[in-house]
Write a protein that holds these residues in place. Structure first.
Motif, short mmCIF file in Angstrom:
data_model
loop_
_atom_site.label_atom_id
_atom_site.label_comp_id
_atom_site.label_asym_id
_atom_site.label_seq_id
_atom_site.Cartn_x
_atom_site.Cartn_y
_atom_site.Cartn_z
N ALA A 70 0.83 -1.21 0.00
CA ALA A 70 0.00 0.00 0.00
C ALA A 70 0.87 1.26 0.00
O ALA A 70 0.57 2.24 -0.69
CB ALA A 70 -0.93 -0.01 1.21
N LEU A 71 1.95 1.23 0.76
CA LEU A 71 2.86 2.38 0.81
C LEU A 71 3.55 2.59 -0.54
O LEU A 71 3.66 3.73 -1.02
CB LEU A 71 3.90 2.17 1.92
CG LEU A 71 4.81 3.34 2.22
CD1 LEU A 71 4.01 4.54 2.73
CD2 LEU A 71 5.85 2.94 3.25
N ILE A 72 3.98 1.52 -1.17
CA ILE A 72 4.62 1.63 -2.48
C ILE A 72 3.63 2.15 -3.51
O ILE A 72 3.99 2.95 -4.39
CB ILE A 72 5.22 0.26 -2.91
CG1 ILE A 72 6.37 -0.12 -2.00
CG2 ILE A 72 5.67 0.29 -4.36
CD1 ILE A 72 7.54 0.85 -2.02
N ALA A 73 2.39 1.74 -3.44
CA ALA A 73 1.37 2.25 -4.36
C ALA A 73 1.18 3.76 -4.18
O ALA A 73 1.02 4.49 -5.15
CB ALA A 73 0.04 1.53 -4.13
N LYS A 74 1.23 4.23 -2.93
CA LYS A 74 1.14 5.68 -2.69
C LYS A 74 2.33 6.42 -3.26
O LYS A 74 2.21 7.54 -3.72
CB LYS A 74 1.05 5.95 -1.18
CG LYS A 74 -0.27 5.68 -0.56
CD LYS A 74 -0.23 6.06 0.91
CE LYS A 74 -1.48 5.61 1.61
NZ LYS A 74 -1.41 5.89 3.05
#
Length: 154
Positions: A70-74
């Motif tokens: 999720a952090l990488i997608a952000k």
């Protein structure tokens, strides 16, 4: 007393005198090359410390794969591309100005401070343009549409 001082009244005679006195106080501090370099070095240093704190906080997501994804997608959002570019600007300026300070302090290049500032500023601009091109490219593609940006270095 070593220095003669003039006695001044506690309050100016008129508001016009107060404005003139206030303007003269601020006119003493003209932002010249050395003061600009000093202020920007401090600001970029504080910015890098703030980034480091945020980065370390983000690293705690490495323990959970879902949170990490999720952090990488952000990180692929446009606001983070702007952040990457600003990080590059801060690191490049801080590093080149630090090099300038070392050259002045250890090699005695004091008379050439202004020339050194602008020379290393040009080097910094090249570093920012070459290193920041992927971020600029990604932002341009997002803003102007796919295929609208030239692929210079990619």
């Amino acid at each position: 007393m070593a220095v003669d001082t003039q006695e001044r009244s506690a309050t100016p005679a008129s508001t016009e005198d107060a404005i003139t006195e206030q303007e003269s106080r601020f006119q003493r501090y003209r932002i010249r090359t050395g003061m600009f370099a000093w202020m920007m070095h401090r600001l970029t240093g504080v910015g890098l410390v703030v980034y480091l704190i945020i980065h370390i906080w983000g690293l705690k997501s490495l323990s959970d794969p879902e949170t990490f994804n999720a952090l990488i997608a952000k990180y692929h959002s446009p606001i983070f591309k702007v952040g990457e570019f600003l990080l590059l600007v801060a690191v490049a300026y801080h590093a080149m100005n630090g090099l300038r300070i070392v050259l002045i302090d250890f090699l005695g290049w004091s008379p050439n401070q202004k020339k050194l500032f602008w020379t290393l500023g040009a080097v910094t601009a090249v570093i920012i343009l070459v290193g920041g091109w992927p971020s600029i490219y990604a932002l341009g593609e997002w803003l102007l549409g796919p295929g609208s940006m030239p692929t210079l270095f990619l």
